[in-house]
Design a protein around this motif. Structure first.
Motif, PDB file in Angstrom:
ATOM      1  N   PHE A  20      60.214  23.674  29.593  1.00  0.00           N
ATOM      2  CA  PHE A  20      60.659  24.950  29.052  1.00  0.00           C
ATOM      3  C   PHE A  20      60.110  25.152  27.639  1.00  0.00           C
ATOM      4  O   PHE A  20      59.932  24.201  26.891  1.00  0.00           O
ATOM      5  CB  PHE A  20      62.193  25.016  29.013  1.00  0.00           C
ATOM      6  CG  PHE A  20      62.814  24.924  30.373  1.00  0.00           C
ATOM      7  CD1 PHE A  20      63.028  26.065  31.126  1.00  0.00           C
ATOM      8  CD2 PHE A  20      63.173  23.699  30.915  1.00  0.00           C
ATOM      9  CE1 PHE A  20      63.600  25.984  32.386  1.00  0.00           C
ATOM     10  CE2 PHE A  20      63.749  23.607  32.167  1.00  0.00           C
ATOM     11  CZ  PHE A  20      63.962  24.755  32.906  1.00  0.00           C
ATOM     12  N   MET A  21      59.874  26.422  27.287  1.00  0.00           N
ATOM     13  CA  MET A  21      59.396  26.743  25.942  1.00  0.00           C
ATOM     14  C   MET A  21      60.562  26.737  24.961  1.00  0.00           C
ATOM     15  O   MET A  21      61.660  27.157  25.303  1.00  0.00           O
ATOM     16  CB  MET A  21      58.748  28.132  25.917  1.00  0.00           C
ATOM     17  CG  MET A  21      57.471  28.229  26.702  1.00  0.00           C
ATOM     18  SD  MET A  21      56.781  29.898  26.645  1.00  0.00           S
ATOM     19  CE  MET A  21      55.934  29.849  25.090  1.00  0.00           C
ATOM     20  N   ARG A  22      60.278  26.295  23.739  1.00  0.00           N
ATOM     21  CA  ARG A  22      61.273  26.412  22.669  1.00  0.00           C
ATOM     22  C   ARG A  22      61.306  27.865  22.208  1.00  0.00           C
ATOM     23  O   ARG A  22      60.380  28.639  22.459  1.00  0.00           O
ATOM     24  CB  ARG A  22      60.889  25.517  21.492  1.00  0.00           C
ATOM     25  CG  ARG A  22      60.891  24.040  21.806  1.00  0.00           C
ATOM     26  CD  ARG A  22      60.666  23.210  20.532  1.00  0.00           C
ATOM     27  NE  ARG A  22      59.749  23.813  19.587  1.00  0.00           N
ATOM     28  CZ  ARG A  22      58.505  23.386  19.365  1.00  0.00           C
ATOM     29  NH1 ARG A  22      58.015  22.364  20.030  1.00  0.00           N
ATOM     30  NH2 ARG A  22      57.746  23.969  18.467  1.00  0.00           N
ATOM     31  N   SER A  23      62.351  28.247  21.509  1.00  0.00           N
ATOM     32  CA  SER A  23      62.480  29.641  21.072  1.00  0.00           C
ATOM     33  C   SER A  23      61.376  30.032  20.090  1.00  0.00           C
ATOM     34  O   SER A  23      60.881  31.158  20.126  1.00  0.00           O
ATOM     35  CB  SER A  23      63.854  29.886  20.449  1.00  0.00           C
ATOM     36  OG  SER A  23      64.052  29.057  19.326  1.00  0.00           O
ATOM     37  N   ASP A  24      60.932  29.102  19.229  1.00  0.00           N
ATOM     38  CA  ASP A  24      59.856  29.428  18.293  1.00  0.00           C
ATOM     39  C   ASP A  24      58.518  29.592  19.030  1.00  0.00           C
ATOM     40  O   ASP A  24      57.698  30.434  18.660  1.00  0.00           O
ATOM     41  CB  ASP A  24      59.741  28.402  17.173  1.00  0.00           C
ATOM     42  CG  ASP A  24      59.450  26.993  17.665  1.00  0.00           C
ATOM     43  OD1 ASP A  24      59.857  26.649  18.796  1.00  0.00           O
ATOM     44  OD2 ASP A  24      58.826  26.226  16.908  1.00  0.00           O
ATOM     45  N   GLU A  25      58.305  28.819  20.091  1.00  0.00           N
ATOM     46  CA  GLU A  25      57.097  28.983  20.908  1.00  0.00           C
ATOM     47  C   GLU A  25      57.106  30.333  21.619  1.00  0.00           C
ATOM     48  O   GLU A  25      56.084  31.007  21.695  1.00  0.00           O
ATOM     49  CB  GLU A  25      56.992  27.877  21.954  1.00  0.00           C
ATOM     50  CG  GLU A  25      56.746  26.497  21.399  1.00  0.00           C
ATOM     51  CD  GLU A  25      56.788  25.444  22.484  1.00  0.00           C
ATOM     52  OE1 GLU A  25      55.827  24.651  22.552  1.00  0.00           O
ATOM     53  OE2 GLU A  25      57.754  25.411  23.262  1.00  0.00           O
ATOM     54  N   LEU A  26      58.265  30.693  22.131  1.00  0.00           N
ATOM     55  CA  LEU A  26      58.397  31.969  22.816  1.00  0.00           C
ATOM     56  C   LEU A  26      58.151  33.129  21.857  1.00  0.00           C
ATOM     57  O   LEU A  26      57.434  34.075  22.185  1.00  0.00           O
ATOM     58  CB  LEU A  26      59.778  32.078  23.453  1.00  0.00           C
ATOM     59  CG  LEU A  26      60.045  33.304  24.307  1.00  0.00           C
ATOM     60  CD1 LEU A  26      59.052  33.384  25.463  1.00  0.00           C
ATOM     61  CD2 LEU A  26      61.466  33.271  24.826  1.00  0.00           C
ATOM     62  N   ALA A  29      54.460  33.394  21.169  1.00  0.00           N
ATOM     63  CA  ALA A  29      53.746  33.976  22.314  1.00  0.00           C
ATOM     64  C   ALA A  29      53.913  35.485  22.342  1.00  0.00           C
ATOM     65  O   ALA A  29      52.945  36.224  22.560  1.00  0.00           O
ATOM     66  CB  ALA A  29      54.250  33.356  23.617  1.00  0.00           C
ATOM     67  N   TRP A  30      55.131  35.967  22.104  1.00  0.00           N
ATOM     68  CA  TRP A  30      55.355  37.418  22.088  1.00  0.00           C
ATOM     69  C   TRP A  30      54.607  38.071  20.935  1.00  0.00           C
ATOM     70  O   TRP A  30      54.092  39.188  21.065  1.00  0.00           O
ATOM     71  CB  TRP A  30      56.840  37.748  22.014  1.00  0.00           C
ATOM     72  CG  TRP A  30      57.487  37.708  23.355  1.00  0.00           C
ATOM     73  CD1 TRP A  30      58.399  36.799  23.805  1.00  0.00           C
ATOM     74  CD2 TRP A  30      57.241  38.597  24.448  1.00  0.00           C
ATOM     75  NE1 TRP A  30      58.737  37.066  25.100  1.00  0.00           N
ATOM     76  CE2 TRP A  30      58.045  38.171  25.525  1.00  0.00           C
ATOM     77  CE3 TRP A  30      56.419  39.704  24.625  1.00  0.00           C
ATOM     78  CZ2 TRP A  30      58.060  38.816  26.747  1.00  0.00           C
ATOM     79  CZ3 TRP A  30      56.440  40.351  25.856  1.00  0.00           C
ATOM     80  CH2 TRP A  30      57.247  39.913  26.894  1.00  0.00           C
TER      81      TRP A  30
END
Length: 86
Positions: A20-26, A29-30
């Motif tokens: 799963f992606m971490r929130s900072d990675e997500l 990406a956005w």
């Protein structure tokens, strides 16, 4: 043996978050991807259609020429010595 989705859900339930992606990675990406649909909407760009199973839209040749990219095997490759201003 669980299928892919069952395996993923079981990992989640067990606290194994390596898939799963971490929130900072997500968020990153956005931040990278969001400008693309915004630019498409702003310029009212329409996709260039091409034949199913074909080699892609004709416009790719113009992009290749503009940025000095040639197709080698399955991946585009920059022409040696070319410096893009992009």
């Amino acid at each position: 043996m669980p299928d892919s989705y069952e395996h993923l859900l079981l990992d989640f339930i067990d606290g194994d978050n390596h898939l799963f992606m971490r929130s900072d990675e997500l968020a990153a990406a956005w931040n990278i991807l969001t400008p693309t649909p915004q630019e498409i909407d702003k310029k009212r760009t329409t996709p260039e259609l091409f034949e199913l199973g074909g080699r892609g839209p004709i416009g790719r040749y113009y992009l290749y020429a503009k940025y000095q990219v040639r197709w080698v095997g399955r991946r585009p490759k920059l022409v040696e010595g070319f410096k893009s201003d992009v």
